[in-house]
Design a protein around this motif. Structure first.
Motif, PDB file in Angstrom:
ATOM      1  N   MET A   1       0.819  -1.200   0.000  1.00  0.00           N
ATOM      2  CA  MET A   1       0.000   0.000   0.000  1.00  0.00           C
ATOM      3  C   MET A   1       0.864   1.266   0.000  1.00  0.00           C
ATOM      4  SD  MET A   1      -3.294  -0.504   0.136  1.00  0.00           S
ATOM      5  CE  MET A   1      -4.504  -1.599   0.731  1.00  0.00           C
ATOM      6  N   VAL A   2       1.961   1.232   0.755  1.00  0.00           N
ATOM      7  CA  VAL A   2       2.815   2.416   0.847  1.00  0.00           C
ATOM      8  C   VAL A   2       3.414   2.749  -0.516  1.00  0.00           C
ATOM      9  CG1 VAL A   2       4.897   3.381   1.902  1.00  0.00           C
ATOM     10  CG2 VAL A   2       3.311   2.069   3.298  1.00  0.00           C
ATOM     11  N   GLU A   3       3.862   1.741  -1.242  1.00  0.00           N
ATOM     12  CA  GLU A   3       4.437   1.981  -2.570  1.00  0.00           C
ATOM     13  C   GLU A   3       3.397   2.563  -3.515  1.00  0.00           C
ATOM     14  OE1 GLU A   3       7.535   1.935  -3.561  1.00  0.00           O
ATOM     15  OE2 GLU A   3       8.228   1.244  -1.610  1.00  0.00           O
ATOM     16  N   GLN A   4       2.200   1.995  -3.507  1.00  0.00           N
ATOM     17  CA  GLN A   4       1.131   2.478  -4.384  1.00  0.00           C
ATOM     18  C   GLN A   4       0.767   3.913  -4.015  1.00  0.00           C
ATOM     19  OE1 GLN A   4      -2.494   0.150  -4.367  1.00  0.00           O
ATOM     20  NE2 GLN A   4      -3.434   1.408  -5.955  1.00  0.00           N
ATOM     21  N   PHE A   5       0.653   4.197  -2.717  1.00  0.00           N
ATOM     22  CA  PHE A   5       0.348   5.553  -2.262  1.00  0.00           C
ATOM     23  C   PHE A   5       1.431   6.522  -2.732  1.00  0.00           C
ATOM     24  CE2 PHE A   5       0.960   9.103   0.544  1.00  0.00           C
ATOM     25  CZ  PHE A   5      -0.319   9.629   0.645  1.00  0.00           C
ATOM     26  N   THR A   6       2.678   6.155  -2.534  1.00  0.00           N
ATOM     27  CA  THR A   6       3.800   7.016  -2.914  1.00  0.00           C
ATOM     28  C   THR A   6       3.774   7.323  -4.403  1.00  0.00           C
ATOM     29  OG1 THR A   6       5.151   6.161  -1.102  1.00  0.00           O
ATOM     30  CG2 THR A   6       6.330   7.195  -2.935  1.00  0.00           C
ATOM     31  N   THR A   7       3.581   6.317  -5.221  1.00  0.00           N
ATOM     32  CA  THR A   7       3.530   6.513  -6.669  1.00  0.00           C
ATOM     33  C   THR A   7       2.403   7.455  -7.056  1.00  0.00           C
ATOM     34  OG1 THR A   7       4.482   4.323  -7.045  1.00  0.00           O
ATOM     35  CG2 THR A   7       3.290   5.326  -8.887  1.00  0.00           C
ATOM     36  N   ALA A   8       1.217   7.253  -6.485  1.00  0.00           N
ATOM     37  CA  ALA A   8       0.060   8.097  -6.811  1.00  0.00           C
ATOM     38  C   ALA A   8       0.259   9.529  -6.329  1.00  0.00           C
ATOM     39  CB  ALA A   8      -1.208   7.502  -6.208  1.00  0.00           C
ATOM     40  N   ALA A   9       0.795   9.703  -5.121  1.00  0.00           N
ATOM     41  CA  ALA A   9       1.000  11.050  -4.570  1.00  0.00           C
ATOM     42  C   ALA A   9       2.046  11.813  -5.375  1.00  0.00           C
ATOM     43  CB  ALA A   9       1.401  10.961  -3.099  1.00  0.00           C
TER      44      ALA A   9
END
Length: 167
Positions: A1-9
């Motif tokens: 989730m953290v990786e996906q959040f980081t990419t989107a942000a």
């Protein structure tokens, strides 16, 4: 989730940094503040006490703050959005008036999408007192002036998300 959040942000213009502990995130905030005027909003007691000694502006002078600091209730991995609970006007101003907004986000509160926040939203909206919830996705932006994208017109020009990974 953290990786996906980081990419989107990062795709919407936010700068994201990860920290193993809250103390390391606070050290980064102190370094970034470097004597500049700071406004804070809705910080949990451990964060507020860790930031003791920063040059915080009084509520009546929030327009002079160069950096706003807040704490997110949750993050949304799909969009890189942050959920902020800001029940008082001074808290909302601290996140909207300074040109730089630093947000502390607990990695454990990142969810897949907005529908996964149902329980959190329900709890925040049913708590006593007024509730003002805000979803933030990237720095402030608008294209309503001749359809030209402009960053930082209606809020901070920079959004920095500090993800804290300790439990």
């Amino acid at each position: 989730m953290v990786e996906q959040f980081t990419t989107a942000a990062e795709a919407v213009g936010a700068e994201v940094k990860r920290f193993p502990t809250l103390n390391e995130a606070v050290a980064a905030i102190r370094s970034r503040a470097g004597g500049r005027a700071v406004a804070t909003s809705a910080l949990p007691p451990p964060v507020r006490s860790a930031l003791d000694g920063l040059d915080c502006v009084p509520a009546g002078a929030l327009h002079t703050a160069e950096i706003g600091i807040s704490f997110a209730q949750a993050g949304i991995a799909r969009t890189g959005s942050l959920l902020l609970a800001l029940s008082d006007p001074a808290g909302r101003s601290a996140t909207a008036l300074p040109p730089v907004h630093l947000v502390i986000l607990d990695a454990a509160t990142i969810v897949a999408d907005l529908s996964a926040l149902g329980g959190t939203l329900g709890a925040l909206l049913s708590s006593p007192g007024s509730a003002y919830l805000s979803l933030i996705t990237g720095p402030s932006r608008t294209a309503d002036i001749e359809r030209v994208l402009t960053i930082g017109v209606h809020g901070p020009k920079e959004l920095h998300i500090l993800i804290v990974e300790e439990n």
